[in-house]
Motif scaffolding. Sequence first.
Motif, short mmCIF file in Angstrom:
data_model
loop_
_atom_site.label_atom_id
_atom_site.label_comp_id
_atom_site.label_asym_id
_atom_site.label_seq_id
_atom_site.Cartn_x
_atom_site.Cartn_y
_atom_site.Cartn_z
N GLY A 167 0.80 -1.21 0.00
CA GLY A 167 0.00 0.00 0.00
C GLY A 167 0.84 1.27 0.00
N SER A 168 0.14 2.40 0.11
CA SER A 168 0.79 3.71 0.04
C SER A 168 0.31 4.60 1.17
N LEU A 169 1.17 5.52 1.53
CA LEU A 169 0.84 6.58 2.47
C LEU A 169 1.58 7.83 2.04
N ARG A 170 1.02 8.98 2.39
CA ARG A 170 1.74 10.24 2.19
C ARG A 170 1.87 10.95 3.52
N LEU A 171 3.08 11.18 3.91
CA LEU A 171 3.36 11.94 5.13
C LEU A 171 3.50 13.41 4.79
N SER A 172 3.09 14.23 5.72
CA SER A 172 3.25 15.68 5.59
C SER A 172 3.98 16.21 6.81
N CYS A 173 4.71 17.28 6.60
CA CYS A 173 5.38 17.95 7.71
C CYS A 173 5.19 19.44 7.52
N ALA A 174 4.39 20.03 8.38
CA ALA A 174 4.12 21.47 8.33
C ALA A 174 5.09 22.19 9.25
N ALA A 175 5.72 23.21 8.72
CA ALA A 175 6.73 23.95 9.47
C ALA A 175 6.29 25.37 9.74
#
Length: 121
Positions: free
Chosen positions: A15-23
């Motif tokens: 499967g797939s995932l998308r991680l995000s990192c808000a700065a």
Amino acid sequence: VQLQASGGGLVQAGGSLRLSCAASGRAFSTSAMGWFRQAAGKEREFVAHISWSGGSTDYADSVKGRFTISRDNAKNTVYLQMNSLQPEDTAVYYCARNKYSIIEKREYNYWGQGTLVTVSS
């Protein structure tokens, strides 16, 4: 400076995932950014990083061809698209801000809190 990682979860192998990192902070757009991970009982390891402009990227051999790092400086966010996930990708994933703007120099001085990715077989 604060880094807020999100997007982790439980996914089946393949499967797939998308991680995000808000700065927060104005220095984001002039800083290289990186993703690291730490599996239970193991040391933290490098996953991928990206230059300030997004023009240069590099990956750990274990994720090349499966993961893609990208950034949107207008949104102060860096992403990690993870495809073809495998159980060995299970870890807490951390984003970090590099003191430098280019990936050839590495000194990560700010770290996010981490987001857990679990890949079931």
